[in-house]
Design an enzyme around this catalytic site. Structure first.
Site, PDB file in Angstrom:
ATOM      1  N   THR A 164       0.836  -1.193   0.000  1.00 26.65           N
ATOM      2  CA  THR A 164       0.000   0.000   0.000  1.00 26.65           C
ATOM      3  C   THR A 164       0.879   1.255   0.000  1.00 26.65           C
ATOM      4  OG1 THR A 164      -1.876  -0.989   1.102  1.00 26.65           O
ATOM      5  CG2 THR A 164      -1.402   1.264   1.746  1.00 26.65           C
ATOM      6  N   ARG A 191     -13.993  -7.474   0.593  1.00 24.43           N
ATOM      7  CA  ARG A 191     -13.265  -7.142   1.828  1.00 24.43           C
ATOM      8  C   ARG A 191     -12.741  -5.692   1.763  1.00 24.43           C
ATOM      9  NH1 ARG A 191      -7.640  -5.441   2.772  1.00 24.43           N
ATOM     10  NH2 ARG A 191      -7.053  -6.161   4.830  1.00 24.43           N
ATOM     11  N   GLY A 193     -10.191  -3.183   4.058  1.00 17.85           N
ATOM     12  CA  GLY A 193      -9.228  -3.210   5.156  1.00 17.85           C
ATOM     13  C   GLY A 193      -9.200  -1.905   5.931  1.00 17.85           C
ATOM     14  N   THR A 213       0.345   1.091   7.167  1.00 20.44           N
ATOM     15  CA  THR A 213       0.351   0.038   6.155  1.00 20.44           C
ATOM     16  C   THR A 213       0.589  -1.304   6.845  1.00 20.44           C
ATOM     17  OG1 THR A 213       1.616  -0.893   4.301  1.00 20.44           O
ATOM     18  CG2 THR A 213       2.800   0.617   5.718  1.00 20.44           C
ATOM     19  N   GLY A 214       0.149  -2.385   6.191  1.00 24.10           N
ATOM     20  CA  GLY A 214       0.379  -3.707   6.756  1.00 24.10           C
ATOM     21  C   GLY A 214      -0.917  -4.484   6.895  1.00 24.10           C
ATOM     22  N   GLY A 216      -4.239  -5.259   7.488  1.00 26.07           N
ATOM     23  CA  GLY A 216      -5.325  -4.296   7.646  1.00 26.07           C
ATOM     24  C   GLY A 216      -6.310  -4.616   8.746  1.00 26.07           C
TER      25      GLY A 216
HETATM   26  N1  ASP Z   1      -3.216  -2.217   4.889  1.00 25.40           N
HETATM   27  C1  ASP Z   1      -3.559  -2.708   3.592  1.00 25.40           C
HETATM   28  C2  ASP Z   1      -4.851  -3.528   3.695  1.00 25.40           C
HETATM   29  O1  ASP Z   1      -4.945  -4.341   4.566  1.00 25.40           O
HETATM   30  C3  ASP Z   1      -2.492  -3.528   2.959  1.00 25.40           C
HETATM   31  C4  ASP Z   1      -1.142  -2.848   2.884  1.00 25.40           C
HETATM   32  O2  ASP Z   1      -0.802  -2.036   3.733  1.00 25.40           O
HETATM   33  O3  ASP Z   1      -0.403  -3.114   1.949  1.00 25.40           O
HETATM   34  O4  ASP Z   1      -5.742  -3.370   2.882  1.00 25.40           O
END
Ligand code: ASP
Length: 283
Positions: A164, A191, A193, A213-214, A216
């Site tokens: 992201t 879905r 996030g 980020t990460g 979600g």
């Molecule tokens: N946080 C994002 C999600 O879960 C994914 C990401 O950070 O790459 O949609």
């Protein structure tokens, strides 16, 4: 303008140098903007256009083979807009801006978000597939969505991935945060996030602007961006607040994430517990 952008918390990316160049270029594109909101929008716009990040073109695909994008935008004065679940929308950040400025709402979803985007001249007919995602998807054999149990088992097996993008900026007493994503690889269709959820994937106040980020689901449960903003409001500098935020997040969730922040004095910070998180900064 002090501007900081991230390209997602995840594993070591292929071709990190090219990604770093793109992050640096994106930050340059935002650094000359008139105000922090325009700066984060310009920066994220560049990153959404790159197939190397999981936002706009190059986004992750959901379990039905459809790419849906999400974004969230917030300013220090409380102006907030987010949009989610939008097939064909490369610049989800621009739709978040439209929601913030043209509607009395905070979050719009799906076909109605797309219709709003169209009404305000945001393109909605993009081909968001990168070559890499196309190949990866072609190698899979997803069970039919009618076989709910089997399909869900497969989603649990496949679900993951990051990359992201997000940006935070400050100039004078104005601050803005924007995060944009395609979500996570092979998430169940529909879905949504953390990214378009206020306080989870993004947050801004008179004290700071934050982008996360990460994983979600864990970020949303924990409220990572709001947590970091509150810690800065309590007197911590952004670097300390991000470090503390990641420690508390990991203790609470056992999951993986990253976070960046800028405060009203122009101090920046970032922390992650994934293998890597690339960032670019205007200073
Ligand atoms: N946080 C994002 C999600 O879960 C994914 C990401 O950070 O790459 O949609």
């Amino acid at each position: 303008m002090q501007l900081l952008a991230h390209g997602g918390a995840g594993g070591d990316p292929d071709d990190p140098e090219t990604r770093q160049q793109q992050l640096d270029r994106a930050v340059q594109a935002g650094a000359d903007a008139d105000d922090p909101e325009a700066a984060v929008l310009a920066t994220v716009h560049e990153l959404e256009a790159s197939p190397r990040f999981n936002a706009g073109s190059g986004s992750a695909v959901q379990s039905d083979g459809v790419i849906r994008t999400d974004a969230g935008l917030m300013r220090e004065d409380g102006t907030t807009g987010a949009a989610c679940s939008m097939p064909g929308v490369e610049h989800a950040g621009d739709v978040a801006r439209v929601v913030a400025h043209e509607t009395p709402h905070v979050l719009l979803a799906g076909e109605n978000a797309i219709a709003l985007a169209e009404a305000f001249d945001v393109a909605t007919d993009g081909d968001l597939w990168s070559e890499q995602q196309r190949q990866r998807w072609a190698e899979l054999d997803p069970p039919d969505t009618d076989d709910r149990g089997e399909h869900l088992r497969w989603v649990r097996e496949q679900f993951g991935g990051t990359d992201t993008v997000g940006a935070v900026a400050v100039e004078g007493n104005r601050l803005a945060a924007l995060t944009s994503t395609g979500g996570r690889w092979c998430a169940l269709a529909g879905r949504v996030g953390d990214v378009p959820q206020v306080g989870a994937g993004f947050y801004a106040s008179e004290h700071a602007a934050v982008s996360a980020t990460g994983a979600g689901e864990a970020i949303a449960r924990f409220g990572l961006s709001r947590w970091v903003d509150d810690t800065i409001a309590d007197g911590a500098d952004p670097a300390t607040a991000c470090e503390r935020g990641m420690t508390a997040f990991e203790e609470a969730t056992g999951d993986t994430a990253g976070v960046i922040a800028v405060d009203r004095e122009g101090r920046t910070g970032g922390a992650f517990n994934s293998d890597s998180m690339q960032t670019g900064s205007s200073r």
